[in-house]
Design a protein around this motif. Structure first.
Motif, short mmCIF file in Angstrom:
data_model
loop_
_atom_site.label_atom_id
_atom_site.label_comp_id
_atom_site.label_asym_id
_atom_site.label_seq_id
_atom_site.Cartn_x
_atom_site.Cartn_y
_atom_site.Cartn_z
N ARG A 55 2.11 3.98 6.76
CA ARG A 55 1.95 2.55 6.50
C ARG A 55 3.47 1.83 6.44
NH1 ARG A 55 -2.29 4.88 4.97
NH2 ARG A 55 -4.54 3.79 4.50
N ALA A 56 4.44 2.33 6.17
CA ALA A 56 5.53 1.58 5.91
C ALA A 56 6.19 1.41 7.41
CB ALA A 56 6.66 2.53 5.06
N ILE A 103 14.30 8.75 2.93
CA ILE A 103 15.37 9.26 1.99
C ILE A 103 14.57 10.46 0.84
CG2 ILE A 103 16.88 9.33 0.14
CD1 ILE A 103 17.65 6.46 1.22
N GLN A 104 13.22 10.06 0.34
CA GLN A 104 12.52 10.79 -0.32
C GLN A 104 12.15 12.04 0.65
OE1 GLN A 104 10.55 8.79 -3.23
NE2 GLN A 104 9.35 10.60 -3.82
N ASN A 105 11.72 11.94 2.06
CA ASN A 105 11.26 12.88 2.72
C ASN A 105 12.45 13.66 3.39
OD1 ASN A 105 9.00 14.03 3.79
ND2 ASN A 105 9.55 13.25 5.71
N GLN A 106 13.79 13.33 2.69
CA GLN A 106 15.14 14.04 3.30
C GLN A 106 15.28 13.91 4.64
OE1 GLN A 106 17.40 16.00 1.55
NE2 GLN A 106 16.43 14.62 0.06
N PHE A 151 0.92 8.41 -6.12
CA PHE A 151 -0.17 9.51 -5.90
C PHE A 151 0.66 10.64 -5.12
CE2 PHE A 151 -2.69 5.73 -6.62
CZ PHE A 151 -3.23 5.87 -7.76
N GLN A 152 1.82 10.66 -4.81
CA GLN A 152 2.62 11.40 -3.99
C GLN A 152 1.95 11.80 -2.75
OE1 GLN A 152 3.02 14.95 -6.66
NE2 GLN A 152 4.36 13.84 -8.06
N GLN A 153 1.30 10.63 -2.03
CA GLN A 153 0.87 10.90 -0.66
C GLN A 153 1.88 10.06 0.05
OE1 GLN A 153 -3.21 9.42 -0.37
NE2 GLN A 153 -3.54 9.79 -2.55
N TYR A 154 2.96 10.84 0.25
CA TYR A 154 4.00 10.30 1.14
C TYR A 154 3.92 10.41 2.48
CZ TYR A 154 6.14 11.39 -3.39
OH TYR A 154 6.72 11.45 -4.70
N ASP A 190 0.82 -1.23 -0.09
CA ASP A 190 -0.11 -0.03 0.07
C ASP A 190 0.72 1.42 0.00
OD1 ASP A 190 -2.30 -1.71 -0.02
OD2 ASP A 190 -2.55 -1.43 2.16
N ALA A 191 1.95 1.18 0.82
CA ALA A 191 3.01 2.13 0.88
C ALA A 191 3.47 2.79 -0.42
CB ALA A 191 3.82 2.15 1.75
N VAL A 192 3.79 1.58 -1.39
CA VAL A 192 4.31 1.85 -2.61
C VAL A 192 3.29 2.16 -3.42
CG1 VAL A 192 5.34 0.60 -4.51
CG2 VAL A 192 6.04 -0.10 -2.27
N GLN A 193 2.15 2.05 -3.39
CA GLN A 193 1.11 2.41 -4.34
C GLN A 193 0.72 4.11 -4.02
OE1 GLN A 193 -0.07 1.08 -6.60
NE2 GLN A 193 -0.19 -1.17 -6.57
N LEU A 194 0.76 4.35 -2.81
CA LEU A 194 0.47 5.63 -2.36
C LEU A 194 1.45 6.65 -2.67
CD1 LEU A 194 -0.65 4.94 1.41
CD2 LEU A 194 -2.19 6.04 -0.63
N THR A 195 2.78 6.26 -3.14
CA THR A 195 3.91 7.02 -3.60
C THR A 195 3.52 7.34 -5.04
OG1 THR A 195 5.25 5.24 -4.17
CG2 THR A 195 5.88 6.11 -1.99
#
Length: 297
Positions: A66-67, A89-92, A57-60, A50-55
């Motif tokens: 969820r991750a 990492i994507q969230n810095q 749609f940029q719902q980080y 689910d976490a992968v899918q949400l990315t």
């Protein structure tokens, strides 16, 4: 295009999330408890998916929550830690990302993607030697990943190990890409290295090659413009620079250029170029009329 370093696209993890949850080997436990453990782990893997899918749609924020829960439900799955680390990492949140990715690596040491992502995080922390170590370790497992080779070239470049950087960029450009990425950026960055070494003519040739691959790329156009301007071909350089900046005005920001690995020599020449009144007028708000310029030598 921002190309400091590439994150492994997180959606490729979807393929891994289709694997069945591992079966517990503790045969002495009551069957019902073993089943509960398996169900919890599968729920964790589902949450990670689910976490992968949400990315996508940029719902980080939702993806990250969820991750985190996924790692609690499936703590022995490298996929959950891999996804959590990549999202950090994507969230810095680099330290948290490195911690999660290190956990993923401990669970599956021979997973190249984890090593590539660790290289990403270390690069962003400006720990370039650690970035090189992680990327090279991953490339020993999967040696023909163009994005990882490109990242390795960037890390060597920041260590001023120019021959190693060029070698990595050349390998990246030689791989079979799905599109022009990362071919033109790799060739472009060879030009950046050459310029810092004082080989202006060689740098211009590489930037021209980049333009031939992607005629819409603003970065190599601006680099050629600066080089021409510095060599005395001011009118030609200014015209080409106007074209580049009108297509992507971010390249008029020296901080953005530094993020894209423009070296000290090129930055110094670019600063003079950007101070020209014609370029200042181009960067002024409301001036967005495109200009067509012949970029061939």
């Amino acid at each position: 295009m921002f190309k400091r370093i590439l994150l492994l696209p997180i959606f490729v993890l979807l393929a891994w999330m289709t694997k069945p949850a591992p079966v517990s080997g503790q045969a002495l436990l009551p069957y019902t408890l073993q089943l509960d453990a398996e169900e919890l782990e599968q729920q964790g893997l589902n949450l990670a998916q689910d976490a992968v899918q949400l990315t996508r749609f940029q719902q980080y924020d939702l993806a990250l929550s969820r991750a985190k829960l996924a790692t609690q439900l499936a703590p022995n799955s490298f996929e959950t830690w891999f996804i959590l680390g990549t999202l950090y990492i994507q969230n810095q949140q680099l330290d948290e990302g490195i911690e999660a990715l290190s956990k993923a690596q401990s669970l599956k040491p021979e997973e190249a993607g984890v090593l590539f992502s660790l290289g990403n995080a270390y690069f962003q922390k400006e720990e370039y030697r650690k970035a090189v170590s992680s990327l090279e370790a991953g490339l020993k497992i999967e040696p023909e990943v163009p994005e990882a080779l490109f990242d390795l070239g960037n890390a060597y470049y920041m260590l001023n190990q120019y021959p190693m950087a060029i070698a990595a960029y050349e390998k990246a450009a030689a791989q079979e890409p799905s599109d022009t990425w990362p071919v033109w950026p790799a060739i472009n960055n060879i030009g950046l290295v050459m310029y810092e070494q004082g080989d202006v003519a060689g740098a211009i040739d590489k930037w021209q090659d980049s333009i031939a691959i992607d005629p819409e790329a603003a970065e190599p156009k601006l680099a050629v413009a600066v080089a021409l301007y510095t060599q005395g071909e001011q009118d030609r350089g200014l015209a080409l620079g106007e074209t580049a900046l009108r297509s992507d005005e971010r390249y008029g920001d020296l901080d953005f250029l530094k993020e894209n690995l423009w070296g000290e020599r090129l930055i110094a020449d670019t600063q003079k170029f950007l101070a020209n009144p014609r370029i200042q007028a181009t960067l002024a708000p409301g001036d967005n009329i495109p200009v067509q310029v012949d970029v061939t030598p």
